[in-house]
Design a protein around this motif. Structure first.
Motif, PDB file in Angstrom:
ATOM      1  N   ASN A   1       0.923  -1.234  -0.079  1.00  0.00           N
ATOM      2  CA  ASN A   1       0.052  -0.061   0.061  1.00  0.00           C
ATOM      3  C   ASN A   1       1.121   1.255  -0.087  1.00  0.00           C
ATOM      4  O   ASN A   1       2.299   1.207   0.025  1.00  0.00           O
ATOM      5  N   ASP A   2       0.197   2.414   0.015  1.00  0.00           N
ATOM      6  CA  ASP A   2       1.216   3.685   0.006  1.00  0.00           C
ATOM      7  C   ASP A   2       2.009   3.828   1.069  1.00  0.00           C
ATOM      8  O   ASP A   2       3.310   4.280   0.757  1.00  0.00           O
TER       9      ASP A   2
ATOM     10  N   ARG B   1       5.103   1.544   0.430  1.00  0.00           N
ATOM     11  CA  ARG B   1       6.021   1.817  -0.710  1.00  0.00           C
ATOM     12  C   ARG B   1       6.841   2.954   0.156  1.00  0.00           C
ATOM     13  O   ARG B   1       7.721   3.319  -0.795  1.00  0.00           O
ATOM     14  N   GLU B   2       6.476   3.648   0.950  1.00  0.00           N
ATOM     15  CA  GLU B   2       7.582   4.563   1.441  1.00  0.00           C
ATOM     16  C   GLU B   2       8.810   3.904   2.065  1.00  0.00           C
ATOM     17  O   GLU B   2       9.973   4.675   2.251  1.00  0.00           O
TER      18      GLU B   2
END
Length: 269
Positions: free
Chosen positions: A36-37, A40-41
């Motif tokens: 998820n976002d 992806r960090e």
């Protein structure tokens, strides 16, 4: 994204091997698509640790995982056994980040984990084990120094603020007492820094697995607070040259002392 080698090795002639399991940021496209976002960090990276240790000791061997720990964690037991039973931690393939938040849109299943274990985890450890064997054959002793860093404040994992130097020897079982004492004393004497031996981080699976003083193969883990060498413990995770330079003097002292001790350890088992 171009496929890259899961492990990078630099061969040295000395008795020290640096393990770098968590500095990599490579995530294959098919795996990245399932994060998820937040995932992806890649927040839980040991940011710039390979840069921090680069050039500190002549003739050192380095073994570095290029893949991110969200692909699979190279410092976890491949059997999935927890390093710290009863405490919050992350798993072989993490399902959450260090703050306990979900990182997947599509979590890995057993087949995914088995594939990653074979192609990434095993690749790293085959390389690391091979280098330790090579170094031990050459010198009669090998010392694995496992390089890590982490944010100094993570309530999900530990209370309060983490000390700057966190030395792990699994309560003295993974290395000769001379190695443990050398690292402990140098860190304790480092002005303006805090340190602890076998506190929250007692050494991960790598340290525990390879630490075999009975065969003259020693392992010690150093978990550094990222506040000691980053501009801030947040994105963009920028390297602070001034802080790093100060820290590197103490890391150099540790590595040079361990290299100096290595000949005295030969034949003690």
């Amino acid at each position: 994204m171009t496929k890259i080698n899961p492990v990078e090795v630099r061969h040295g002639d000395g008795p020290i091997v640096l393990g770098l399991p968590h500095t990599g940021t490579y995530v294959p496209d098919d795996i990245a698509a399932k994060l998820n976002d937040r995932g992806r960090e890649l927040a839980d990276t040991d940011w710039h640790i390979h840069t921090l240790y680069d050039g500190l000791l002549d003739n050192v061997t380095t073994v570095r995982a290029t893949f991110h720990r969200y692909v699979i964690d190279a410092n976890r037991d491949p059997a999935g056994v927890s390093l710290y039973p009863g405490q919050n931690t992350t798993t072989l393939v993490p399902l959450t980040d260090f703050d306990g938040e979900n990182i997947w849109d599509q979590a890995p299943d057993e087949d995914d984990i088995a594939f990653r274990a074979h192609h990434f985890h095993s690749a790293y450890h085959q390389a690391l084990a091979g280098e330790l064997d090579r170094v031990r054959e050459k010198h009669g002793v090998a010392i694995l120094y496992d390089c890590h860093s982490i944010r100094s404040n993570i309530p999900f994992l530990f209370d309060g603020k983490l000390p700057d130097f966190n030395i792990g020897t699994n309560l003295g079982t993974t290395c000769d007492p001379l190695i443990e004492a050398a690292a402990r004393d140098i860190c304790a004497a480092a002005q303006d820094y805090t340190s602890i031996l076998n506190g929250r981080f007692k050494g991960g699976w790598t340290t525990r697995h390879y630490g075999r003083p009975d065969i003259n193969q020693h392992a010690i883990q150093m978990e550094l607070a990222q506040s000691t060498y980053l501009q801030a413990e947040a994105a963009p995770w920028a390297y602070d040259e001034s802080r790093a330079a100060k820290l590197r003097t103490h890391l150099t002292s540790i590595l040079e002392k361990l290299a100096e001790l290595a000949p005295t350890l030969r034949g003690k088992s």
